[in-house]
Structures are given as C-alpha cells and as structure tokens.
Design a protein around this motif. Structure first.
Motif, PDB file in Angstrom:
ATOM      1  N   LEU A  34      17.512 -25.154  79.595  1.00 55.01           N
ATOM      2  CA  LEU A  34      16.981 -23.817  79.811  1.00 55.01           C
ATOM      3  C   LEU A  34      18.055 -22.995  80.530  1.00 55.01           C
ATOM      4  O   LEU A  34      18.539 -23.387  81.606  1.00 55.01           O
ATOM      5  CB  LEU A  34      15.703 -23.878  80.646  1.00 55.01           C
ATOM      6  N   LEU A  35      18.431 -21.852  79.942  1.00 55.43           N
ATOM      7  CA  LEU A  35      19.468 -20.980  80.492  1.00 55.43           C
ATOM      8  C   LEU A  35      18.802 -19.755  81.125  1.00 55.43           C
ATOM      9  O   LEU A  35      18.071 -19.025  80.451  1.00 55.43           O
ATOM     10  CB  LEU A  35      20.447 -20.554  79.401  1.00 55.43           C
ATOM     11  N   ILE A  36      19.091 -19.526  82.424  1.00 55.79           N
ATOM     12  CA  ILE A  36      18.481 -18.419  83.177  1.00 55.79           C
ATOM     13  C   ILE A  36      19.575 -17.412  83.514  1.00 55.79           C
ATOM     14  O   ILE A  36      20.596 -17.761  84.129  1.00 55.79           O
ATOM     15  CB  ILE A  36      17.809 -18.922  84.469  1.00 55.79           C
ATOM     16  N   ASP A  37      19.330 -16.159  83.113  1.00 51.33           N
ATOM     17  CA  ASP A  37      20.227 -15.028  83.397  1.00 51.33           C
ATOM     18  C   ASP A  37      21.648 -15.286  82.906  1.00 51.33           C
ATOM     19  O   ASP A  37      22.630 -14.722  83.449  1.00 51.33           O
ATOM     20  CB  ASP A  37      20.256 -14.730  84.901  1.00 51.33           C
ATOM     21  N   ASP A  38      21.811 -16.160  81.914  1.00 49.27           N
ATOM     22  CA  ASP A  38      23.132 -16.530  81.379  1.00 49.27           C
ATOM     23  C   ASP A  38      24.057 -17.084  82.449  1.00 49.27           C
ATOM     24  O   ASP A  38      25.294 -17.064  82.306  1.00 49.27           O
ATOM     25  CB  ASP A  38      23.800 -15.319  80.711  1.00 49.27           C
ATOM     26  N   LEU A  39      23.480 -17.570  83.574  1.00 44.67           N
ATOM     27  CA  LEU A  39      24.301 -18.053  84.682  1.00 44.67           C
ATOM     28  C   LEU A  39      23.919 -19.471  85.120  1.00 44.67           C
ATOM     29  O   LEU A  39      24.788 -20.253  85.488  1.00 44.67           O
ATOM     30  CB  LEU A  39      24.168 -17.106  85.894  1.00 44.67           C
ATOM     31  N   VAL A  40      22.629 -19.777  85.113  1.00 44.98           N
ATOM     32  CA  VAL A  40      22.134 -21.056  85.620  1.00 44.98           C
ATOM     33  C   VAL A  40      21.509 -21.833  84.462  1.00 44.98           C
ATOM     34  O   VAL A  40      20.722 -21.278  83.689  1.00 44.98           O
ATOM     35  CB  VAL A  40      21.102 -20.844  86.743  1.00 44.98           C
ATOM     36  N   GLY A  79      13.166 -37.924  83.128  1.00 45.98           N
ATOM     37  CA  GLY A  79      12.501 -36.968  83.999  1.00 45.98           C
ATOM     38  C   GLY A  79      13.391 -36.372  85.067  1.00 45.98           C
ATOM     39  O   GLY A  79      12.919 -35.590  85.901  1.00 45.98           O
ATOM     40  N   LYS A  80      14.674 -36.695  85.079  1.00 46.90           N
ATOM     41  CA  LYS A  80      15.593 -36.174  86.079  1.00 46.90           C
ATOM     42  C   LYS A  80      15.937 -34.721  85.781  1.00 46.90           C
ATOM     43  O   LYS A  80      16.235 -34.363  84.648  1.00 46.90           O
ATOM     44  CB  LYS A  80      16.869 -37.025  86.100  1.00 46.90           C
ATOM     45  N   ILE A  81      15.917 -33.858  86.820  1.00 46.73           N
ATOM     46  CA  ILE A  81      16.196 -32.429  86.691  1.00 46.73           C
ATOM     47  C   ILE A  81      17.612 -32.145  87.231  1.00 46.73           C
ATOM     48  O   ILE A  81      17.945 -32.559  88.352  1.00 46.73           O
ATOM     49  CB  ILE A  81      15.160 -31.585  87.440  1.00 46.73           C
ATOM     50  N   GLU A  82      18.411 -31.446  86.441  1.00 47.64           N
ATOM     51  CA  GLU A  82      19.763 -31.065  86.835  1.00 47.64           C
ATOM     52  C   GLU A  82      19.887 -29.549  86.759  1.00 47.64           C
ATOM     53  O   GLU A  82      19.559 -28.949  85.730  1.00 47.64           O
ATOM     54  CB  GLU A  82      20.806 -31.722  85.928  1.00 47.64           C
ATOM     55  N   VAL A  83      20.345 -28.944  87.842  1.00 48.62           N
ATOM     56  CA  VAL A  83      20.538 -27.494  87.928  1.00 48.62           C
ATOM     57  C   VAL A  83      22.033 -27.239  88.099  1.00 48.62           C
ATOM     58  O   VAL A  83      22.647 -27.737  89.054  1.00 48.62           O
ATOM     59  CB  VAL A  83      19.738 -26.886  89.097  1.00 48.62           C
ATOM     60  N   GLU A  84      22.608 -26.469  87.182  1.00 42.41           N
ATOM     61  CA  GLU A  84      24.036 -26.178  87.200  1.00 42.41           C
ATOM     62  C   GLU A  84      24.241 -24.670  87.156  1.00 42.41           C
ATOM     63  O   GLU A  84      23.524 -23.948  86.454  1.00 42.41           O
ATOM     64  CB  GLU A  84      24.750 -26.831  86.012  1.00 42.41           C
ATOM     65  N   GLY A  85      25.265 -24.196  87.899  1.00 43.96           N
ATOM     66  CA  GLY A  85      25.635 -22.783  87.874  1.00 43.96           C
ATOM     67  C   GLY A  85      27.133 -22.646  88.078  1.00 43.96           C
ATOM     68  O   GLY A  85      27.660 -23.063  89.110  1.00 43.96           O
ATOM     69  N   GLY A  86      27.853 -22.104  87.098  1.00 44.50           N
ATOM     70  CA  GLY A  86      29.298 -21.982  87.188  1.00 44.50           C
ATOM     71  C   GLY A  86      29.707 -20.683  87.868  1.00 44.50           C
ATOM     72  O   GLY A  86      29.280 -19.598  87.459  1.00 44.50           O
ATOM     73  N   GLY A  87      30.581 -20.761  88.903  1.00 42.58           N
ATOM     74  CA  GLY A  87      30.993 -19.570  89.634  1.00 42.58           C
ATOM     75  C   GLY A  87      32.460 -19.223  89.473  1.00 42.58           C
ATOM     76  O   GLY A  87      32.981 -18.390  90.216  1.00 42.58           O
TER      77      GLY A  87
END
Length: 999
Positions: A945-951, A959-967
């Motif tokens: 799932l892509l949020i705001d084209d950033l996250v 069931g493991k959740i991974e949150v990634e955000g490139g800066g």
C-alpha cells in the motif's frame, strides 16, 4: 475430547448417513438420521441404543440418505421428540414433503417387524421356517404426524452462531456453539461447524464447490460471489474435519456445467425427434430443483425462438411425484437460499412485469384478462412453471403412458425402488426409441441381498457393459452422445403391495402392540417415579406437619425396603403395578380413579400429587411456539386442518358431539351433510399425503393452461389404500427391455479435484473420512495422508496419525493435541489486570507466581462465618461423633492458583518481558482510514500500500507489517511531508493493534 462413531455409511455401499459425536462432559451430538432404500429396521439399532443419552440432533440435507428415518424415530424411538433438533428452513420444509412422498409411495418404509420380536411376543405363532413368518408392518405415520414432527425442528440461518439447548436427559453443554454454512449440494444443505472448549469440528458430508444453476457453491471460499483464494476463517484449521469420500475417484466433466446441460438437452432432442420417451429418475426434494430449472428454461427459450424448428416444441414436459406441488411451492418461496443468478432473475422479471402492468393499465382489466395475459407472456419467476406439468396421481401417470407422442418425464425416485419412475420404466422398457438417463453413479452400490441386483444396479451394469458397443451419435454442438442398448435383456421387477391382516396374523400383531405398549407405560412410570421421588424427598424434609416421632419411626425403613422390593419384582416381571405400590399416584396413573384414603398416611401420601410442568426458557426469556402467532395467510394447512395444533386432530369417540353436517344424515335437500361447511370440506379433500393447492398457488406452480393429462376431474379419484394392520406381499415378474441407457452426472457432489485442492487449504489437524465405499476411502486417505502430515510435522515433534478411516460402528479418537489446565487467579492479581479491546475480544497479558491453594480452606472459612444454630444434648454428641468419624485418608483438594509476583522476582521478570502487538491489520481497512483523513492511498503490487507516494506499507504472508519511507534527494517541504505521512501511518497502525506491555 472428541470421539467420532459412524453409525451408518462409513466404508459401505449404503448411501445412508448417521454420525455420533461425543465431546467432553458426556455431550453427544447425532448428525443425520438417514436410511437407504431397503428401510431395514435393523440398521437403526445403534441409533436407538444411543437415543436416551443424546444432547442434540443436527440435520444436514433434505434427502432420504440424511433424514429418511426421522419420522420413524419420532414415532417409535422413546424420548426422541424431546431432543432438540436443528436444521435450516429449506431442510425442514423440503424434508417434510420428502417423507410424506415416501410414506405414500412405498409400504416398505413402514418397516417390517423383525421375526425375533414376533417370536418373543407371540408364543402361539412360532415357526421353524423363516420364510413362513408374516412380514407385518408397523403403523404408518400420517401426513399430519410427519408435519408435527418437523414442527419440532428449530430453524437456523447460514453463518449465524447458535448455542443450542440440551435435551432433558443431557448433561450441560458448556457453551457449545453450532454454526451452519452452505454445502452447495442441496437447497439448505449444511456444513456444520461445532465449537466446544478446545475442539473446533467441521462436519462436511456431501458438499459441492461448483456453482450450478440453482445452488450456489459451498462456503469454503466465501460461497456465491466470494471467489476467494483462501478458506474463510471460521472453517480454517479446525481440530478435526469430518469429510465424505464419495466421488474421490471421479473426475469432473471438461466444460463444466454448461457442457453438462447441453449434453442433457442434446440427448433429449435426439430421442424426442424419433418420437420416443425420455425418463429421468430423480429425487423429490433436492436435485429435482436443478433438473426442473434446466428443462423449464430450455423449453422457454425454444418457445420464444420462432425461427428454429426444434423438436422440443412438439414434446411435452412432465414431473411425476406424489407431493411435488408442495415442494415447488416451498422452493418458490426460498429464492434467497439459492444462487445469486436466480435472485437476479426473479428481481428482473418482477420489475419488468410491474412496468408492463403500469404501461398497459392493467387496473382497467378484469382478473381473467390479466391472468390470461400473464399466462400468454413470459412467466414472472424462475420456479413459476409454464411448460412443466406436475403429476401427483397414479391414474394421471397411467393416462399419460397410455397416450402417444414424444415426452420428457422427470419421476421419483433415483433408486427405482419406489415412486412413479419404476412404473414408468416398466411401461416404456420395450420400445427401442425410448431413453432412460441415469443422473447418479451407481458403481459403488450393491443389491439388497447381494445376489439379485435391483433395477438401478442392473441398468448401471448394462450401461457399463455396453460401453464397448455404445450407440454414439453427435449432438448439435458436436458433443458425442454415448448410449447403451438393452438389446432384449430381461428386467426383473418386484412389486411390493400392502395387504390387510386377517385371522391369526391379526392376533399376532395385537399381541405385539400390547407388549410394546406395556413396556412403554412401564418406562414412563419408572421415569415419573424417579422424578417424583426427588421432589417428595424435598417436600418431606421441609414439611412442618411431620413430627419427630414419625421421622424416627422404625417401620419407615421397612416400608422403604418393601417398596424397593415391589419395584424390583415389577421390573423383572414387567407387569402393571398394583394400586398399593403406587400410593397416592394412583390418582394419576389409573383412569377412573378419583378417591384415595389419606387417613393414616404419612409424607407425600397425605397430599394430592400435583405435577408442575416446567416451562423451558433461556437467557432471552420463555420459549414459545412460533406457529401459534402466525397470521392466517402464513399458516400451513393440511387437508383443511390448522398445523398450529401440531397435526394432532381430534379423534372421534363414543358420545362425542358432532355437527349435523358431519353426522352423515340427510339434510334439508336430502343430501347427507350439506349444511354449512360440507362443500368447503370437500374442496380440501386430496389424495394420500398430497398438499392442496388452490387459486393463485395452483396457477403459479403449473404455469399456463392445463392439458388433458393433468386437468381431468376423473383422475382426481382417491386411490384405494389399505388402512389398519397390514403386511406386505411381494410379487415378481420380468419385462423385456430394448430401451437405450445413458448417464449424465447431475449428483452435484465433490470430485477428486475439489477434495485434493480444498482439504490442504482447510488445514485440519485431524481428518475423518466417511460416506464412501472402501476403495474411494482408501484412495482419498492415501492422497491426503502425506499432505496433512507435512503440515502437522512443524518443529521436531513426531507427527501423529492425522487421517482416520473408521468403518460402520467403529469409534475413533480425534481429540485435539493440546493440553488445557484450569488456573485460578488470586484477587490481588485480578485487580491489577488492564484489559484491552481488540475487535470485540478482551486481551490482557499477565505475569504471576504459580502455586497451589487448598479449596477446603475457603469452604471452612465460609462455613465458619455463618451463624451456627444452637446444638445441645444428644444432637451435639452426634455431630461431634460424625466430625471425628472423618476418614484419615481424606486429603483436601488443591487448586493451581496464579498470584502476584514477589518483589524479588518482579524486577528480573520485567527486564525479560517484551511488549506484545495483538490484532490483525488489514491493508484495505488502513487504506480507508487514511483516505478519510485526506491522504492518498493506492495498492501497488501484491500486499503493498503506497501512501502519498512517499510511504509504503507491506504485509508478509506471516502477518508481519513493514513501513518504509525514502527520504533521499527530497526537498525540505517533501521531507516534512514525508515525516507527517510516516508518523500518521504508524499512528493508525498502532491504533488498529493492541499494544500490551509485558510484565
């Protein structure tokens, strides 16, 4: 604990299904009361033996293999009607019409009294030759009795958990929960999910995953319109799966449902074009709906096509069964239980009909004009037949077969042992242009006696043998029509007739009934005495009129011993007890006794024996009978009788007052009984067990105008039925057969592909295979053994036996491989718990010290806190003596208790415990939440799932959740936006989970 015992149908050629499930605490569940076409009473011995200890009964399908013995059990098995019975509404309604059809079609279902029972009850009629023993029949349940039996069944809906009520002689159910799911094989067919303590049991016998015209697919993957790739959570990973093995060696037809329907229509066109008759044996309550829907809609399409010269236009379509009008009436009112396509068709036709009536101004037309217009146009519903004619009388069937011309006949039953299919086959067997289409595979069935095969076994054997020299023709779509020729072989028919008893045979039957009635009365007396003894004991203890000298009377013990001796002698001799032994209960047990001398009596014999009927109630209030609150248009009537009385009509007896029109005496016009409702009662007079249809219902079922075969008044005569005590007489004869035989699978059961694909997806801990012959069971067990062993061997533990193949009467232990203990929480620990709500469930984590506490201490404390009565004198000495007489080996019970950690252990435990995240996050729910707060959220790829084209949020298979955000390479504003989106996503994820701190 979970023990499973198949009472019928396991590794057997019999199609009957009866299963017994035993759970912790003595809870026993009986699933299905099936019977095969032999109707042998010996097959019900195990069921009768377990009936007094059953907790609930579940019914799965409205077929003879699943509930043919239901009426027999209700009438002849003691206390069976007191057991709560559960089924879906279609199973209740269609099962009622099915049993009414069976009991009106064959006398064999009335069951033959065994020779051993006759020899025990009648010493004057013992014979050395078993062939000379009369085959006396038991009394047949009437249509009203069958309706009253099914009125006892509690209706359920799909996917709604229900906590059933136990039977009066059952132990507590301990939060037993049953849930019904769609099985897909029949209308209202059920896959049962049973939850009890640690056991999660799925009972799935005779299901079908493939969608059909009328029936939606089974609910494994979500049912009709589900289309999921995983089994639904409620049916996934049960501790035990009970599945049928029938069809495990069968492969599905290439092309699916469409090719199957086209092949059926091509065979019918080929036969009708030659002027022949097509016979399709079918059942009367389940698969007949699919066949009737296919043929009716095929005739509709041909009638609307004016350009084609189809042979179906010249052929007539019939459905012959004794109670089929009631079946179709019920089916037309249960469209919500069918496939979504049937519901959409009904809604579409209803909308179009309303629009046409509005445009044409039907309000100006008379009722006859509107009815003719509706019959002349397209029918307004999927089960409002216009071309299919219903035949419910033998004389109509005989008149039909006496005529000429092409015709297609659906007739009951698939077994060819009873129903109109047997009679029609006998009359059409000699014509080589005629065709019989078998709709079920009879390769696993055997004959009744193992030597002389029945009609269905003979026809199936001829079809298999004739496959080497099949008559192959091509259909309209290039399909190969495989048909075998009988070629002058002989068909053996056995006609079973009911004959009235006479002479010595009637005396034997009367002696048998007297013995049975006497034993039943004695069992009721024993039950009543046991219940009254417990109540009387309480009354005698609390009675203020009984003095101390009466209680200490030494003669009382002697009287009790005498009463016990009398009861023991009565139990051995099975004779009626005397009035002296019954005491004051003689006022209840004996008819015509109204006086009892209470002078000199003691205890309960001093008062009239009042029996207070207990009202059944649950957490929601008192239980009521819904049929008592129905509106007039909702009541089911049978022969003009309101079914609110449970079908128990008033019997006429000597001295009963009757109305003048019921007396049979001539009235004012010289005709007997013509006053008042005489003519009205005559309108409700129908043939045996036939559900009346009048007015709009008759037009709705039969569709258009009636032809000569179905509208002649002379055909409505009541058939001659032998009433009273009777026996069966079997006459055999053979007929030369030259007809053609074909086979099209319309059974609607699972095949090898469905079983091998779904069972690994269900992931059961234990698998129990029933309802199949030995070869099918062994084949499926070998196929599933390795797959389930691989799933069970997680870790280094040795995998246990996960596949069971019990035979009939064999008990297997399929308990869950999990040990559970009951631990008591101390009050100090309970006050420190902080519960969190996760999707309706309370979750808490705790750390404590496990110890053992004595349960006797609490009991002693509670008893000491109470105010003790003053005891003095001899009574005090007796109490002290009793206290000192406690055995030395009596050890107080100890209960494992979880208490607060001591201070020296709390610090070490706090550093080891880690926070827990409890819950299951769905990306679809997270997407909706973020979109509602102004963020853009889109799915990119599988599980991302892509949020705001950033996250990016990813969820793995575990069931493991991974949150990634490139800066990298972002401007300052984009970095600030990234930080806001990143923390917003994390906050929403944590809001959807319960974060429970360890320690």
């Amino acid at each position: 604990m979970f023990q499973f015992t198949p009472l019928l149908g396991a590794q057997s050629s019999s199609s009957a299904s009866q299963s017994l499930l035993e759970l912790d605490g003595g809870v026993k569940i009986l699933i299905d009361v099936g019977w095969d076409e032999q109707f042998d009473i010996e097959n019900l011995k195990d069921l009768e033996r377990h009936a007094p200890s059953l907790s609930i009964v579940l019914l799965t399908h409205a077929t003879s293999a699943h509930l043919a013995a239901f009426a027999h059990c209700c009438k002849y098995v003691p206390s069976f009607t007191q057991i709560p019975i559960y089924a879906t509404s279609p199973v209740i309604s269609l099962g009622r019409t099915l049993l009414q059809d069976i009991y009106s079609s064959t006398p064999l279902v009335s069951t033959i009294i065994p020779k051993s029972a006759i020899d025990k009850t009648s010493f004057s009629y013992q014979t050395t030759n078993s062939d000379d023993t009369p085959q006396i029949l038991l009394e047949t349940p009437t249509a009203e009795e069958i309706a009253s039996y099914f009125a006892l069944v509690h209706p359920l809906k799909y996917s709604q958990p229900h906590q059933p009520l136990p039977s009066p002689f059952s132990p507590p159910l301990n939060d037993l929960t049953i849930t019904a799911y769609n099985a897909g094989h029949t209308l209202g067919g059920t896959i049962w999910h049973i939850q009890h303590a640690m056991e999660s049991i799925v009972y799935a016998v005779n299901w079908n995953q493939v969608r059909e015209n009328v029936f939606a697919g089974a609910a494994w993957l979500g049912g009709s319109g589900g289309g999921g790739a995983e089994v639904i959570e409620q049916l996934r990973e049960p501790t035990a799966l009970v599945c049928s093995a029938k069809g495990a060696e069968k492969t599905a037809m290439a092309g699916g449902r469409t090719k199957r329907d086209n092949l059926l229509l091509d065979m019918i066109r080929n036969t009708v074009e030659k002027g022949g008759t097509v016979l399709i044996p079918t059942d009367t309550s389940a698969r007949v709906l699919e066949l009737a829907y296919v043929l009716e809609h095929a005739w509709r399409r041909e009638a609307l096509d004016n350009t084609s010269a189809s042979p179906l236009k010249s052929a007539k379509l019939y459905l012959a069964s004794r109670n089929i009008s009631a079946t179709m009436r019920y089916a037309g009112s249960m469209l919500e239980w069918m496939d979504e396509s049937v519901v959409r068709e009904f809604e579409f036709e209803s909308t179009n009909t309303g629009n046409r009536q509005h445009k044409r101004g039907d309000s100006r037309q008379g009722p006859n004009q509107a009815g003719n217009q509706q019959r002349g146009g397209k029918p307004a519903g999927p089960f409002e037949f216009r071309h299919l004619k219903l035949l419910e009388n033998r004389k109509r069937v005989e008149k039909l077969m006496a005529g000429q011309g092409p015709r297609v006949i659906l007739a009951s039953d698939t077994s060819l042992q009873w129903g109109f299919s047997k009679e029609i086959l006998e009359q059409m067997a000699n014509n080589p242009n005629n065709l019989i289409i078998l709709t079920e595979d009879y390769s696993s069935t055997k004959s009744d006696d193992g030597q002389h095969p029945g009609l269905k076994e003979t026809l199936w054997q001829w079809y298999r043998e004739g496959r080497t020299s099949l008559v192959t023709e091509l259909g309209s779509d290039g399909l190969v029509l495989e048909q075998a020729q009988a070629a002058g072989k002989r068909l053996q028919f056995h006609d079973v007739q009911r004959v009235a008893l006479e002479g010595k045979e009637l005396l034997v039957y009367q002696q048998y009934l007297a013995t049975q009635r006497q034993s039943q009365d004695f069992s009721q007396i024993n039950k009543g005495t046991a219940l009254e003894s417990s109540v009387d004991a309480v009354e005698e203890d609390s009675s203020s009129s009984s003095s101390s000298d009466e209680e200490s009377d030494p003669e009382k013990q002697g009287k009790a011993l005498n009463t016990t001796a009398k009861a023991a002698r009565f139990n051995r001799s099975k004779i009626e007890p005397s009035k002296e032994a019954l005491g004051v209960n003689v006022l209840l047990r004996f008819k015509g006794v109204y006086d009892y001398d209470v002078r000199g009596k003691k205890g309960r014999d001093q008062m009239f024996p009042f029996v207070d009927k207990r009202r059944r109630a649950d957490d929601f209030g008192e239980l009521i009978k819904p049929e008592e609150y129905l509106r007039a248009e909702e009541r089911d009537e049978k022969a003009g009788q309101d079914m609110r009385d449970n079908g128990t009509g008033k019997q006429e007896h000597l001295g009963k007052k009757r109305k003048w029109q019921e007396s049979g005496l001539p009235g004012e016009n010289g005709r007997p009984g013509t006053h008042g409702t005489g003519k009205k009662r005559q309108q409700y007079k129908t043939i045996a067990n036939e559900t009346p249809l009048n007015g709009a219902d008759a037009v709705r079922v039969n569709g258009g105008g009636q032809d000569d075969e179905s509208s002649s008044e002379s055909d409505n005569e009541i058939e001659d039925v032998v009433t009273g005590p009777s026996k069966i007489a079997i006459k055999s004869h053979s007929v030369e057969a030259n007809l053609r035989i074909a086979f099209i699978d319309f059974a609607g059961l699972h095949d090898h592909r469905s079983l091998s694909m779904l069972i690994p997806l269900i992931k059961p801990k234990k698998l129990v295979l029933i309802a199949g012959d030995p070869s099918e069971t062994a084949f499926l067990a070998q196929d599933c053994q390795q797959k389930l062993r691989n799933q069970a061997s997680i870790g280094n533990e040795k995998p246990a036996n996960v596949v069971f193949t019990p035979s009939t009467g064999e008990t297997v232990d399929a308990s869950v491989d999990t040990n559970a203990w009951t631990v008591k929480l101390s009050e100090a620990l309970t006050r420190r718990l902080h519960w969190q709500n996760v999707r309706g469930l309370g979750v808490v984590t705790l750390s404590g010290h496990l110890g053992a506490t004595s349960t006797e201490s609490e009991t002693t404390t509670e008893s000491s806190s109470r105010k003790k009565p003053k005891i003095s004198g001899k009574d005090a000495e007796d109490v002290i003596a009793n206290d000192n007489a406690m055995p030395a080996e009596a050890v107080p019970k100890r209960m494992p208790t979880l208490d607060v950690l001591p201070p020296n252990m709390a610090a070490a435990t706090r550093s080891v415990a880690q926070p827990l995240h409890v819950g299951d996050l769905r990306l679809a729910d997270l997407r909706k939440i973020l979109q509602s707060t102004g963020h853009t959220a889109e799915f990119r790829g599988e599980g991302t799932l892509l949020i705001d084209d950033l996250v990016a949020v990813r969820k793995s298979g575990t069931g493991k959740i991974e949150v990634e955000g490139g800066g990298l390479n972002l401007t300052d504003m984009r970095v600030r936006a990234l930080e806001g989106s990143f923390y917003t996503v994390k906050r929403e994820i944590y809001n959807g989970l319960a974060v429970i701190a360890g320690g």
